[in-house]
Design an enzyme around this catalytic site. Structure first.
Site, PDB file in Angstrom:
ATOM      1  N   ASP A 131       0.746  -1.208   0.029  1.00  0.00           N
ATOM      2  CA  ASP A 131      -0.178   0.082  -0.011  1.00  0.00           C
ATOM      3  C   ASP A 131       0.762   1.244   0.200  1.00  0.00           C
ATOM      4  O   ASP A 131       2.068   1.170   0.616  1.00  0.00           O
ATOM      5  CB  ASP A 131      -0.944   0.081   1.276  1.00  0.00           C
ATOM      6  CG  ASP A 131      -2.136   0.859   1.021  1.00  0.00           C
ATOM      7  OD1 ASP A 131      -2.282   1.429  -0.046  1.00  0.00           O
ATOM      8  OD2 ASP A 131      -2.784   1.098   2.193  1.00  0.00           O
TER       9      ASP A 131
ATOM     10  N   ARG B  27      -0.847   9.364  -9.625  1.00  0.00           N
ATOM     11  CA  ARG B  27      -0.765   8.165  -9.081  1.00  0.00           C
ATOM     12  C   ARG B  27       0.013   6.931 -10.051  1.00  0.00           C
ATOM     13  O   ARG B  27       0.445   6.142  -9.165  1.00  0.00           O
ATOM     14  CB  ARG B  27      -2.090   7.622  -8.667  1.00  0.00           C
ATOM     15  CG  ARG B  27      -2.730   8.849  -7.653  1.00  0.00           C
ATOM     16  CD  ARG B  27      -4.217   8.405  -7.268  1.00  0.00           C
ATOM     17  NE  ARG B  27      -4.502   7.198  -6.750  1.00  0.00           N
ATOM     18  CZ  ARG B  27      -4.401   6.757  -5.644  1.00  0.00           C
ATOM     19  NH1 ARG B  27      -4.106   7.687  -4.635  1.00  0.00           N
ATOM     20  NH2 ARG B  27      -4.413   5.484  -5.179  1.00  0.00           N
TER      21      ARG B  27
ATOM     22  N   HIS C  15       2.337   3.762  -9.144  1.00  0.00           N
ATOM     23  CA  HIS C  15       1.909   2.243  -9.500  1.00  0.00           C
ATOM     24  C   HIS C  15       3.216   1.442 -10.221  1.00  0.00           C
ATOM     25  O   HIS C  15       3.567   0.547  -9.825  1.00  0.00           O
ATOM     26  CB  HIS C  15       0.627   2.121 -10.169  1.00  0.00           C
ATOM     27  CG  HIS C  15      -0.400   2.477  -9.453  1.00  0.00           C
ATOM     28  ND1 HIS C  15      -0.713   2.166  -8.135  1.00  0.00           N
ATOM     29  CD2 HIS C  15      -1.506   3.234  -9.516  1.00  0.00           C
ATOM     30  CE1 HIS C  15      -1.744   2.563  -7.601  1.00  0.00           C
ATOM     31  NE2 HIS C  15      -2.234   3.354  -8.584  1.00  0.00           N
TER      32      HIS C  15
ATOM     33  N   THR D 173     -11.057  -6.793  -4.966  1.00  0.00           N
ATOM     34  CA  THR D 173     -12.201  -6.880  -5.312  1.00  0.00           C
ATOM     35  C   THR D 173     -13.020  -5.313  -5.331  1.00  0.00           C
ATOM     36  O   THR D 173     -13.870  -4.956  -5.849  1.00  0.00           O
ATOM     37  CB  THR D 173     -13.024  -8.012  -4.893  1.00  0.00           C
ATOM     38  OG1 THR D 173     -12.955  -7.778  -3.325  1.00  0.00           O
ATOM     39  CG2 THR D 173     -12.739  -9.111  -5.339  1.00  0.00           C
TER      40      THR D 173
ATOM     41  N   LEU E 153      10.575 -20.363  -5.529  1.00  0.00           N
ATOM     42  CA  LEU E 153       9.713 -19.521  -4.776  1.00  0.00           C
ATOM     43  C   LEU E 153       8.439 -19.773  -5.580  1.00  0.00           C
ATOM     44  O   LEU E 153       8.447 -19.659  -6.738  1.00  0.00           O
ATOM     45  CB  LEU E 153      10.378 -18.115  -4.925  1.00  0.00           C
ATOM     46  CG  LEU E 153       9.303 -17.219  -4.612  1.00  0.00           C
ATOM     47  CD1 LEU E 153       9.326 -16.872  -2.909  1.00  0.00           C
ATOM     48  CD2 LEU E 153       9.577 -15.622  -4.970  1.00  0.00           C
TER      49      LEU E 153
HETATM   50  C1  IPE Z   1      -5.354  -2.740  -0.279  1.00  0.00           C
HETATM   51  O1  IPE Z   1      -5.015  -1.510  -0.374  1.00  0.00           O
HETATM   52  C2  IPE Z   1      -5.425  -3.691  -1.417  1.00  0.00           C
HETATM   53  C3  IPE Z   1      -4.186  -3.686  -2.262  1.00  0.00           C
HETATM   54  C4  IPE Z   1      -2.956  -3.474  -1.779  1.00  0.00           C
HETATM   55  C5  IPE Z   1      -4.092  -4.159  -3.846  1.00  0.00           C
HETATM   56  P1  IPE Z   1      -6.152  -0.255  -0.470  1.00  0.00           P
HETATM   57  O2  IPE Z   1      -5.412   0.818  -0.705  1.00  0.00           O
HETATM   58  O3  IPE Z   1      -6.974  -0.573  -1.456  1.00  0.00           O
HETATM   59  O4  IPE Z   1      -6.735  -0.385   1.036  1.00  0.00           O
HETATM   60  P2  IPE Z   1      -7.868   0.737   1.702  1.00  0.00           P
HETATM   61  O5  IPE Z   1      -8.725   1.198   0.787  1.00  0.00           O
HETATM   62  O6  IPE Z   1      -6.701   1.658   2.263  1.00  0.00           O
HETATM   63  O7  IPE Z   1      -8.341  -0.163   3.083  1.00  0.00           O
HETATM   64  C1  IPE Z   2      -1.590   0.272  -3.271  1.00  0.00           C
HETATM   65  O1  IPE Z   2      -1.221   1.690  -3.281  1.00  0.00           O
HETATM   66  C2  IPE Z   2      -1.594  -0.214  -5.008  1.00  0.00           C
HETATM   67  C3  IPE Z   2      -3.377  -0.870  -4.911  1.00  0.00           C
HETATM   68  C4  IPE Z   2      -4.037  -0.768  -4.187  1.00  0.00           C
HETATM   69  C5  IPE Z   2      -3.544  -1.342  -6.367  1.00  0.00           C
HETATM   70  P1  IPE Z   2      -2.626   2.676  -3.451  1.00  0.00           P
HETATM   71  O2  IPE Z   2      -2.774   3.093  -4.848  1.00  0.00           O
HETATM   72  O3  IPE Z   2      -3.548   2.065  -2.549  1.00  0.00           O
HETATM   73  O4  IPE Z   2      -1.705   4.006  -2.614  1.00  0.00           O
HETATM   74  P2  IPE Z   2      -2.457   4.807  -1.595  1.00  0.00           P
HETATM   75  O5  IPE Z   2      -3.087   4.191  -0.518  1.00  0.00           O
HETATM   76  O6  IPE Z   2      -3.606   5.716  -2.357  1.00  0.00           O
HETATM   77  O7  IPE Z   2      -1.470   5.715  -1.066  1.00  0.00           O
HETATM   78 MG    MG Z   3      -4.202   2.324  -0.627  1.00  0.00          MG
END
Ligand code: IPE
Ligand code: IPE
Ligand code: MG
Length: 246
Positions: A25, A38, A42, A71, A136
């Site tokens: 995250d 953003r 990624h 999801t 792995l």
């Molecule tokens: C969890 O992160 C999902 C992934 C890392 C793919 P999110 O960014 O979606 O989680 P929330 O919305 O902060 O709970």
């Molecule tokens: C995790 O980073 C990647 C996915 C959930 C796909 P985020 O996109 O959730 O990053 P934040 O939480 O907005 O910083």
């Molecule tokens: Mg996030």
């Protein structure tokens, strides 16, 4: 080189997590802090994935599960969702040879059938060509939700009841375990979440019943070997009781 050796020595190679799971995250916040879109976060996140794979291999961690898309992530703006799906396709295509060369077996966890056809094709091919690899096991959770996984397990158990392969009274915890996407794999020993949130966000909710949890404020794109070693060192200090008196 000297630095690498001394880092690895910080952990006990006999007490390694056999299954490490990661909620990756913070890509968006990493980008925002730099005034970038953003998508840049990624993209940088993919580099961190490559890094953690090679670190797991060098530390001899046999199973790694990473949460790439939930999801619930379909609720994001359409352009971000499309960007992510394209990025997965591109990254998988680029890494295919490395998975083979480094003896990595790839499994995909999630509702695969609801993903775009070109991505499904790529995922099926990679799962197939890496299926005999054994250095792995890398589980990539895409369109994954812990609740969806339990619903899918219940539906497949109900079908086996209808086919009279199992009786209703004979359903146990093991029946459910064996019908999850992770069937055949042990539960995670250690779950790492980057970017500081103290929540599970629907990740492996059945499997993490007794998993040790480690949260770091580090954003996923910055997560490196030092952070991984820090998490493992903390894990190695914990007393796992599983409800027993120790
Ligand atoms: C969890 O992160 C999902 C992934 C890392 C793919 P999110 O960014 O979606 O989680 P929330 O919305 O902060 O709970
Ligand atoms: C995790 O980073 C990647 C996915 C959930 C796909 P985020 O996109 O959730 O990053 P934040 O939480 O907005 O910083
Ligand atoms: Mg996030």
């Amino acid at each position: 080189m000297i630095k690498k050796v001394s880092q690895d020595k910080l952990i006990d190679s006999k007490k390694l997590p056999q299954h490490l799971a990661i909620i990756m995250d913070g890509n968006g916040r990493w980008a925002k802090e730099r005034g970038l879109p953003r998508s840049a976060g990624h993209m940088e996140g993919v580099k961190a994935v490559k890094r953690v794979i090679s670190n797991c291999i060098s530390l001899n961690i046999p199973i790694l599960t990473i949460f790439a898309f939930s999801t619930e992530n379909w609720k994001r703006p359409k352009n971000e969702v499309l960007y992510l799906l394209k990025l997965f396709n591109k990254a998988l295509n680029k890494e295919k040879e490395n998975f083979i060369k480094n003896n990595i077996r790839i499994n995909f966890l999630g509702r695969i059938k609801d993903l775009p056809n070109s991505l499904i094709k790529q995922m099926n091919e990679i799962a197939k060509i890496t299926s005999n690899n054994n250095k792995l096991i890398l589980n990539i959770a895409i369109n994954y939700g812990g609740r969806a996984e339990i619903v899918d397990a219940i539906n497949s158990i109900i079908s086996t009841v209808y086919e009279k392969k199992i009786k209703i009274g004979d359903i146990t915890e093991n029946t459910i375990r064996d019908n999850l996407y992770t069937h055949g794999l042990p539960d995670p020993d250690l779950l790492i979440r980057t970017a500081g949130e103290m929540r599970i966000s629907n990740f492996m909710i059945w499997q993490i019943a007794y998993t040790e949890f480690w949260v770091t404020p580090v954003y996923w794109p910055d997560f490196d070997k030092i952070n991984l070693i820090e998490a493992i060192r903390d894990f190695q200090k914990r007393v796992r009781k599983f409800g027993r008196k120790v």
